[in-house]
Design a protein around this motif. Structure first.
Motif, PDB file in Angstrom:
ATOM      1  N   THR A  55       0.826  -1.211   0.000  1.00 40.64           N
ATOM      2  CA  THR A  55       0.000   0.000   0.000  1.00 40.64           C
ATOM      3  C   THR A  55       0.859   1.260   0.000  1.00 40.64           C
ATOM      4  O   THR A  55       0.492   2.275  -0.591  1.00 40.64           O
ATOM      5  CB  THR A  55      -0.953   0.020   1.214  1.00 40.64           C
ATOM      6  OG1 THR A  55      -0.212  -0.270   2.404  1.00 40.64           O
ATOM      7  CG2 THR A  55      -2.065  -0.991   1.048  1.00 40.64           C
TER       8      THR A  55
ATOM      9  N   ASN B  81      -3.736  -8.005  -6.690  1.00 42.20           N
ATOM     10  CA  ASN B  81      -3.401  -6.585  -6.780  1.00 42.20           C
ATOM     11  C   ASN B  81      -1.949  -6.381  -7.213  1.00 42.20           C
ATOM     12  O   ASN B  81      -1.634  -5.452  -7.972  1.00 42.20           O
ATOM     13  CB  ASN B  81      -3.644  -5.897  -5.433  1.00 42.20           C
ATOM     14  CG  ASN B  81      -5.124  -5.648  -5.187  1.00 42.20           C
ATOM     15  OD1 ASN B  81      -5.873  -5.355  -6.118  1.00 42.20           O
ATOM     16  ND2 ASN B  81      -5.562  -5.776  -3.943  1.00 42.20           N
TER      17      ASN B  81
ATOM     18  N   SER C   9      -1.774  -6.869 -10.883  1.00 44.97           N
ATOM     19  CA  SER C   9      -2.256  -5.664 -11.580  1.00 44.97           C
ATOM     20  C   SER C   9      -1.198  -4.581 -11.606  1.00 44.97           C
ATOM     21  O   SER C   9      -1.013  -3.889 -12.619  1.00 44.97           O
ATOM     22  CB  SER C   9      -3.527  -5.136 -10.901  1.00 44.97           C
ATOM     23  OG  SER C   9      -4.566  -6.079 -10.960  1.00 44.97           O
TER      24      SER C   9
ATOM     25  N   ILE D 284      -6.539  -0.125  -7.578  1.00 42.15           N
ATOM     26  CA  ILE D 284      -5.734  -1.088  -6.821  1.00 42.15           C
ATOM     27  C   ILE D 284      -5.753  -0.738  -5.332  1.00 42.15           C
ATOM     28  O   ILE D 284      -5.925  -1.606  -4.476  1.00 42.15           O
ATOM     29  CB  ILE D 284      -4.280  -1.128  -7.350  1.00 42.15           C
ATOM     30  CG1 ILE D 284      -4.229  -1.777  -8.735  1.00 42.15           C
ATOM     31  CG2 ILE D 284      -3.369  -1.891  -6.387  1.00 42.15           C
ATOM     32  CD1 ILE D 284      -2.865  -1.688  -9.410  1.00 42.15           C
TER      33      ILE D 284
ATOM     34  N   LEU E 220      -9.138  -1.460  -3.651  1.00 44.99           N
ATOM     35  CA  LEU E 220      -9.322  -2.885  -3.384  1.00 44.99           C
ATOM     36  C   LEU E 220      -8.408  -3.381  -2.265  1.00 44.99           C
ATOM     37  O   LEU E 220      -8.743  -4.320  -1.541  1.00 44.99           O
ATOM     38  CB  LEU E 220      -9.056  -3.692  -4.658  1.00 44.99           C
ATOM     39  CG  LEU E 220     -10.040  -3.483  -5.807  1.00 44.99           C
ATOM     40  CD1 LEU E 220      -9.549  -4.189  -7.066  1.00 44.99           C
ATOM     41  CD2 LEU E 220     -11.440  -3.980  -5.424  1.00 44.99           C
ATOM     42  N   SER E 221      -7.251  -2.732  -2.097  1.00 43.63           N
ATOM     43  CA  SER E 221      -6.284  -3.172  -1.080  1.00 43.63           C
ATOM     44  C   SER E 221      -6.612  -2.654   0.308  1.00 43.63           C
ATOM     45  O   SER E 221      -6.467  -3.358   1.306  1.00 43.63           O
ATOM     46  CB  SER E 221      -4.873  -2.702  -1.462  1.00 43.63           C
ATOM     47  OG  SER E 221      -4.503  -3.170  -2.715  1.00 43.63           O
TER      48      SER E 221
END
Length: 539
Positions: A126, A277, A280, A309, A312-313
């Motif tokens: 992240t 992720n 991606s 991304i 979603l994370s």
């Protein structure tokens, strides 16, 4: 060049004392010398407490005869780019430029460090996305301001500040603590230099077209390629030309020919993905590192993919970062025309920039005035452009634009004679929170009216406006004139007379609660000024 890119310099006591007293007005904490120039980190007794000053390496000698013409050209070019393109908080925005013994010196915010701190080791997933989104957003905003290509993006040229040092309990406990780091893109020395045939770039971050600018029929997108490498380094802790962390150092020592072969080969090395992720992200990086610049995604597309991304994370951290960037956008939008013109006024101190700045502002002012349909928003824009043109022309003894400025200020006054209540405080002084205003609407209209008249007087205007104003029966116009006289008395520290003049407005216009604050403030000044005079007399 940034605050962590360079070696400490030794200054003798005499030179240090001279610089601290006469140039920086503060204490030199770190003098640093690097490839890009000279930086002084300075502590001052004002806000902001810590600033950095950037100039040429020869500045330390304070001898104009020792300076290379190339050094002056480079620092002046960088200043020109910097002041023009830094229109957003994600871009490091200079405060001012001054000439010291004919050396340009730029004052800028002091940052905590640069991204090389984070690219030297693998970051949390992240955290990679947080930094990447900020870098890309900053470049999108710089592009809007006219920067085509930065041409030298690398971790050392992307600074960061730690917001937790500036704000209490930041960031909130329910989001990723890494959000305390906020990016500031810097070093615009070779921005748009490709237009003059200079490809720019630092070898390990160069795109294929920077090795040969005509390689892809003039298609040139080096910033996307460089950012792709930076994101890869953040993600895995090593350059995508290396097979692993241990081989990363060798990449830094490769010659240009070998790096060019790698850039053109399309062979990229990434660590194994551990989630969808990450798959991606690697796919996006690989697209950004396409050897063919026409196949790379736009920054807008990259931003969209990275946002999804992150959502979603870590949904909460995504919402927080999105809110922070929206806040930055509002700051940028609020500074708007005034922020840009303030930068150009600062930049005009550098003589090599003066002509282009005057042409730029006069062209835009002329364009604004080319329509016969005026509204308050347009008149405020004309006012800001005309005022900037006047300040720069007056400071440099330029008379070429007098007719244009007189026409602009005359149009403003005529507009206010017909629409005396149309200009509002929020238009003249926009703020982030629309529920808060700076001053009253009347003050704003009166300021534009009286300042326009004063500048017309300085320009030796000989039109019929003064007669129209004297003969006006409109109470608001009469109030404008009285407020202008009261302000002049106040500036001359004749506070009793100023307040008496201000009080005449109660008979002419409605006084709302916002304007009552003006009366209260001016009345308080009478008391304070009286106390000050008594103290002075006693001494």
């Amino acid at each position: 060049m940034n605050i962590s890119d360079g070696k400490f310099m030794d200054l003798n006591d005499e030179k240090r004392a001279f610089l601290e007293l006469n140039v920086f007005k503060g204490k030199i904490l770190k003098p640093l010398k690097g490839r890009g120039g000279l930086i002084y980190i300075v502590e001052r007794n004002c806000i902001p407490k810590f600033v950095a000053y950037k100039t040429t390496q020869e500045f330390e000698r304070l001898d104009i005869s020792s300076i290379r013409v190339e050094s002056i050209v480079n620092i002046e070019r960088e200043a020109g780019n910097w002041f023009r393109y830094s229109n957003h908080p994600l871009l490091i925005t200079p405060f001012s430029v001054t000439l010291v013994n004919n050396f340009p010196i730029i004052c800028m915010p002091c940052c905590n460090g640069d991204l090389s701190v984070f690219t030297r080791s693998k970051q949390k997933f992240t955290s990679v996305i947080f930094l990447s989104l900020q870098i890309i957003k900053g470049l999108i905003e710089a592009n809007k301001a006219g920067l085509k290509h930065h041409q030298d993006l690398k971790p050392e040229n992307i600074l960061y500040i730690d917001l937790s040092e500036k704000f209490i309990n930041y960031p909130p406990i329910d989001v990723d603590p890494f959000l305390r780091y906020s990016v500031r893109i810097a070093d615009f020395g070779v921005a748009n230099a490709y237009l003059n045939g200079h490809p720019g770039g630092t070898n390990v971050y160069k795109a294929p077209e920077q090795y040969d600018i005509e390689l892809f029929s003039g298609c040139f997108e080096p910033d996307i390629f460089a950012v792709g490498i930076i994101i890869a380094e953040l993600f895995q802790g090593y350059h995508p030309a290396a097979l692993d962390k241990d081989k990363d150092k060798r990449i830094r020592n490769w010659k240009g020919k070998k790096l060019k072969r790698w850039a053109l080969s399309g062979i990229r090395n990434y660590k194994a993905a551990e989630s969808d992720n990450e798959v991606s992200l690697i796919k996006l990086i690989d697209e950004m590192l396409s050897p063919n610049p026409s196949l790379r995604p736009s920054f807008e597309s990259c931003y969209s993919v990275l946002s999804e991304i992150l959502r979603l994370s870590d949904a909460k951290s995504f919402e927080f970062l999105d809110a922070l960037i929206s806040h930055y956008d509002r700051i940028s939008n609020i500074s708007g025309i005034q922020g840009r013109l303030f930068n150009l006024i600062n930049l005009s101190k550098i003589k090599s920039q003066l002509t282009s700045i005057l042409e730029e502002i006069s062209f835009e002012l002329d364009t604004l005035m080319s329509t016969n349909i005026y509204n308050a928003k347009q008149m405020i824009a004309i006012f800001h452009y005309a005022k900037a043109l006047y300040i720069i022309s007056h400071n440099n003894g330029v008379k070429e634009f007098h007719a244009l400025m007189m026409s602009a200020f005359e149009s403003i006054v005529y507009f206010l004679l017909e629409h005396p209540e149309d200009i509002t405080s929020s238009q003249l002084y926009p703020v982030i929170d629309n529920s808060i205003s700076i001053g009253s609407d009347f003050e704003s209209s009166a300021e534009v009216f009286n300042e326009s008249l004063k500048i017309l007087s300085f320009l030796n205007y000989a039109g019929e406006l003064n007669i129209l104003i004297r003969n006006s029966t409109d109470n608001v116009v009469k109030a404008f004139v009285i407020f202008g006289i009261a302000q002049d008395l106040r500036l001359a520290h004749r506070h009793d007379e100023a307040y008496q003049k201000l009080s005449e407005l109660r008979l002419l216009i409605p006084i709302n609660s916002k304007f009552e604050e003006v009366f209260a403030h001016w009345e308080k000044e009478i008391v304070l000024w009286s106390k000050f005079n008594h103290l002075t007399e006693d001494e």
